[in-house]
Design an enzyme around this catalytic site. Structure first.
Site, PDB file in Angstrom:
ATOM      1  N   CYS A  91       1.037  -1.202   0.012  1.00 20.83           N
ATOM      2  CA  CYS A  91      -0.042  -0.026  -0.114  1.00 20.83           C
ATOM      3  C   CYS A  91       0.729   1.026   0.179  1.00 20.83           C
ATOM      4  O   CYS A  91       1.708   1.414   0.978  1.00 20.83           O
ATOM      5  CB  CYS A  91      -0.991   0.048   1.220  1.00 20.83           C
ATOM      6  SG  CYS A  91      -2.227   1.546   1.335  1.00 20.83           S
TER       7      CYS A  91
ATOM      8  N   CYS B 223      -2.969  14.931   4.025  1.00 17.67           N
ATOM      9  CA  CYS B 223      -4.336  14.713   3.208  1.00 17.67           C
ATOM     10  C   CYS B 223      -5.195  15.905   3.624  1.00 17.67           C
ATOM     11  O   CYS B 223      -5.655  16.267   4.705  1.00 17.67           O
ATOM     12  CB  CYS B 223      -5.002  13.525   3.501  1.00 17.67           C
ATOM     13  SG  CYS B 223      -6.530  12.966   2.690  1.00 17.67           S
TER      14      CYS B 223
ATOM     15  N   CYS C 154     -11.659  13.235   5.913  1.00 15.89           N
ATOM     16  CA  CYS C 154     -12.734  12.106   6.658  1.00 15.89           C
ATOM     17  C   CYS C 154     -12.686  12.339   8.174  1.00 15.89           C
ATOM     18  O   CYS C 154     -11.300  11.972   8.680  1.00 15.89           O
ATOM     19  CB  CYS C 154     -12.386  10.847   6.193  1.00 15.89           C
ATOM     20  SG  CYS C 154     -12.655  10.971   4.334  1.00 15.89           S
TER      21      CYS C 154
ATOM     22  N   GLU D 203      -4.998  11.663  -1.154  1.00 18.60           N
ATOM     23  CA  GLU D 203      -6.090  11.301  -2.289  1.00 18.60           C
ATOM     24  C   GLU D 203      -5.389  11.178  -3.407  1.00 18.60           C
ATOM     25  O   GLU D 203      -4.948  12.134  -4.112  1.00 18.60           O
ATOM     26  CB  GLU D 203      -7.135  12.425  -2.345  1.00 18.60           C
ATOM     27  CG  GLU D 203      -8.122  12.411  -3.427  1.00 18.60           C
ATOM     28  CD  GLU D 203      -8.788  11.330  -3.730  1.00 18.60           C
ATOM     29  OE1 GLU D 203      -8.508  10.446  -4.884  1.00 18.60           O
ATOM     30  OE2 GLU D 203      -9.412  10.797  -2.720  1.00 18.60           O
TER      31      GLU D 203
ATOM     32  N   SER E   6      -7.495   3.796  -4.848  1.00 23.39           N
ATOM     33  CA  SER E   6      -8.816   4.370  -4.252  1.00 23.39           C
ATOM     34  C   SER E   6      -9.018   5.820  -4.052  1.00 23.39           C
ATOM     35  O   SER E   6      -8.022   6.431  -3.968  1.00 23.39           O
ATOM     36  CB  SER E   6      -8.658   3.725  -2.913  1.00 23.39           C
ATOM     37  OG  SER E   6      -9.606   4.162  -2.072  1.00 23.39           O
TER      38      SER E   6
ATOM     39  N   SER F 129     -14.375   5.130  -1.951  1.00 25.77           N
ATOM     40  CA  SER F 129     -14.871   5.219  -0.414  1.00 25.77           C
ATOM     41  C   SER F 129     -15.986   6.002  -0.191  1.00 25.77           C
ATOM     42  O   SER F 129     -16.085   7.053  -0.377  1.00 25.77           O
ATOM     43  CB  SER F 129     -13.294   6.005   0.274  1.00 25.77           C
ATOM     44  OG  SER F 129     -12.420   5.406   0.319  1.00 25.77           O
ATOM     45  N   LEU F 130     -16.922   5.334  -0.045  1.00 25.93           N
ATOM     46  CA  LEU F 130     -18.455   5.660   0.066  1.00 25.93           C
ATOM     47  C   LEU F 130     -18.776   6.057   1.635  1.00 25.93           C
ATOM     48  O   LEU F 130     -19.185   7.056   1.997  1.00 25.93           O
ATOM     49  CB  LEU F 130     -19.448   4.713  -0.680  1.00 25.93           C
ATOM     50  CG  LEU F 130     -20.981   5.356  -0.717  1.00 25.93           C
ATOM     51  CD1 LEU F 130     -20.744   6.425  -1.711  1.00 25.93           C
ATOM     52  CD2 LEU F 130     -21.782   4.171  -1.107  1.00 25.93           C
ATOM     53  N   HIS F 131     -18.810   4.850   2.551  1.00 24.61           N
ATOM     54  CA  HIS F 131     -18.939   4.939   3.961  1.00 24.61           C
ATOM     55  C   HIS F 131     -20.226   5.479   4.476  1.00 24.61           C
ATOM     56  O   HIS F 131     -20.114   5.606   5.765  1.00 24.61           O
ATOM     57  CB  HIS F 131     -17.794   5.704   4.481  1.00 24.61           C
ATOM     58  CG  HIS F 131     -16.290   5.505   4.075  1.00 24.61           C
ATOM     59  ND1 HIS F 131     -15.865   4.194   4.067  1.00 24.61           N
ATOM     60  CD2 HIS F 131     -15.158   6.233   3.751  1.00 24.61           C
ATOM     61  CE1 HIS F 131     -14.737   4.054   3.520  1.00 24.61           C
ATOM     62  NE2 HIS F 131     -14.245   5.261   3.350  1.00 24.61           N
TER      63      HIS F 131
ATOM     64  N   CYS G 145      -4.295   3.696   8.728  1.00 22.03           N
ATOM     65  CA  CYS G 145      -3.310   4.529   7.781  1.00 22.03           C
ATOM     66  C   CYS G 145      -3.207   5.800   8.412  1.00 22.03           C
ATOM     67  O   CYS G 145      -4.052   6.796   8.611  1.00 22.03           O
ATOM     68  CB  CYS G 145      -4.147   4.413   6.626  1.00 22.03           C
ATOM     69  SG  CYS G 145      -3.030   5.222   5.125  1.00 22.03           S
TER      70      CYS G 145
END
Length: 354
Positions: A104, A111, A115, A164, A195, A218-220, A340
Site C-alpha cells: 500500500c 491529506c 474524513c 487522495e 482508491s 470510499s463511500l462510507h 493508515c
C-alpha cells in the site's frame, strides 16, 4: 537537487537519453538494471557504457527515501515510515496474503480530504509526492524482501495510503505506468487498485486513461446527510454527482468497481443503513462489490468505535439478501499502528512534544 531516476517512465527515460545525445536503446538496459536487477547505485549497471553512467550520475539519484521507523506485525504485515529528502514522513505497508504480497503506497504528504474518522487526515496536506517518491516506496519494500533472501516479490499494489490519489493524478498515473511496464516490474494492471474518496472531476480522466487498473471508491455512507457529516468531500461532490461519475466508469471501462464502506459503531452500521446502501447499489449490483471494513480506532477520533461482530454480520446479511456482492476486509497489522496515517501522526507528536 538531483531528481529520482524512478520518476521517469520508460518512454520518458528513452526520450531523455535521446535529448542528451545517447541512444534510446540504452533505456532498456538501464530500466532492467533498476527494476529487474534492482541495483542501488549507477556503478552497478555494468552493461551500460561509462559515458551514460556519468550522465545518469550527473542528473539523477536512485534512492531518496530513508527508513525512519519499521513495525512488524505477528501476521507478517510490515509498516514502514520513510523520511523524504525534505524531512517529511510518509507511510508504506507490506501485507502478506494467500494470493501474494501487496504493498500500500502513499501519494501525498498529509491529506486535505478531511474524513472525520481517518488518521491520515489528522495532518493537512503539505505537498504531493513525485512519481519517483511513490515508485521508490515500492522499491524500498522490494529491497527489504530481497534482503530476507526468500525470493519473495511484490505482486499487488493498492494506492490507498496517505492522501487522495486523484488529487495527485499525473504523478500517480506515471507511477502506475512505471510499475506495470512489462520490461521492468511487470505488475499486472489487474493487480493494482487505486482508491478515491470521490473526486468526481477526475473520474473521466481515470476511466479514459490507458492505466487499466482497478478502482475502489470510499463511500462510507448511503445518503448525503450522513456522508457529509463524516466526509467533508461530500459537500463538494454529493451523491448526485458521485454516482453518475461511478456509472461513467462502470459503463466505459467495462470493469467492476469496489465500494469501500468503513463500519462505525452506531453511526453508519445499522440495518436501515444497510437497506439504504442496498437500494443505492441495486441498479449497479452486477458491476460493484461492497467491501465492508472493520474500523481501526484512532485516539484522536475517540467518538468512533468499531462495529460489533453482530452488527457487521447483520449488515452483511442484509446486503446479501438484496443480492449485492459483498465481502468483509481481512485485517492486517492489528497489533501495530493499524490505521493508515497512525504511525506517522504518533511520530510527529513525539517530535513536537520533544
Amino acid at each position: 537537487m538531483k531528481s529520482s531516476i524512478y520518476g521517469l517512465t520508460f518512454e520518458q527515460l528513452s526520450q531523455w537519453l535521446e535529448e542528451q545525445g545517447e541512444k534510446r536503446s540504452r533505456a532498456l538496459h538501464i530500466w532492467r538494471n533498476l527494476y529487474r536487477n534492482r541495483v542501488r547505485s549507477f556503478e552497478e549497471m555494468t552493461d551500460v557504457n561509462p559515458a551514460a553512467i556519468a550522465l545518469l550520475q550527473e542528473h539523477f539519484v536512485i534512492e531518496t527515501l530513508t527508513e525512519h521507523t519499521r513495525q512488524q506485525s505477528q501476521d507478517g504485515t510490515v509498516k514502514f515510515l520513510f523520511q523524504l529528502t525534505d524531512g517529511n514522513l510518509i507511510e508504506t505497508v507490506l501485507m502478506r496474503h494467500k494470493f501474494g504480497l501487496s504493498v500500500c503506497v502513499t501519494t501525498q504528504v498529509g491529506c486535505n480530504i478531511g474524513c472525520s474518522f481517518c488518521a491520515s487526515g489528522l495532518i493537512a496536506k503539505s505537498r504531493d509526492l513525485t512519481s519517483g517518491e511513490i515508485t521508490e516506496q515500492l522499491m524500498q519494500v522490494q529491497f527489504f524482501l530481497d534482503a530476507e533472501g526468500k525470493g519473495d516479490r511484490v505482486s499487488h499494489i493498492v494506492v490507498m495510503g496517505i492522501g487522495e490519489p486523484f488529487d495527485n493524478f499525473e504523478h500517480m498515473s506515471n507511477f502506475i505506468r512505471t510499475v506495470k511496464d512489462h520490461q521492468g516490474l511487470a505488475i499486472g494492471p489487474r493487480h493494482i487498485t487505486v482508491s478515491t474518496s470521490g473526486l468526481v472531476n477526475k473520474f473521466k480522466d481515470f476511466t479514459d486513461s490507458d492505466l487499466g487498473v482497478n478502482l475502489a471508491i470510499s463511500l462510507h455512507a448511503p445518503n448525503n446527510e450522513l456522508r457529509s457529516r463524516i466526509m467533508k468531500i461530500n459537500k463538494a461532490y454529493p451523491l448526485e454527482k458521485l454516482m453518475p461519475a461511478i456509472d461513467y466508469y462502470l459503463e466505459h471501462s467495462n470493469r467492476r468497481a469496489t465500494i469501500e464502506y468503513i463500519l462505525l459503531r452506531g453511526v453508519n452500521d445499522q440495518p436501515e443503513h444497510a437497506a439504504e446502501l442496498a437500494e443505492l447499489m441495486q441498479s449497479r449490483k452486477q458491476m460493484v462489490n461492497v467491501n465492508l471494513i472493520p474500523y481501526n480506532p484512532v485516539d484522536e477520533h475517540s467518538q468512533y468505535q468499531r462495529s460489533t461482530p453482530e452488527d457487521i454480520r447483520t449488515f452483511y446479511d442484509i446486503l446479501k439478501k438484496h443480492k449485492i456482492s459483498v465481502s468483509v476486509r481481512l485485517e492486517h497489522g492489528t497489533d501495530i499502528d493499524a490505521a493508515c496515517g497512525q504511525l506517522r501522526s504518533k511520530q510527529l507528536d513525539k517530535a513536537s512534544n520533544g
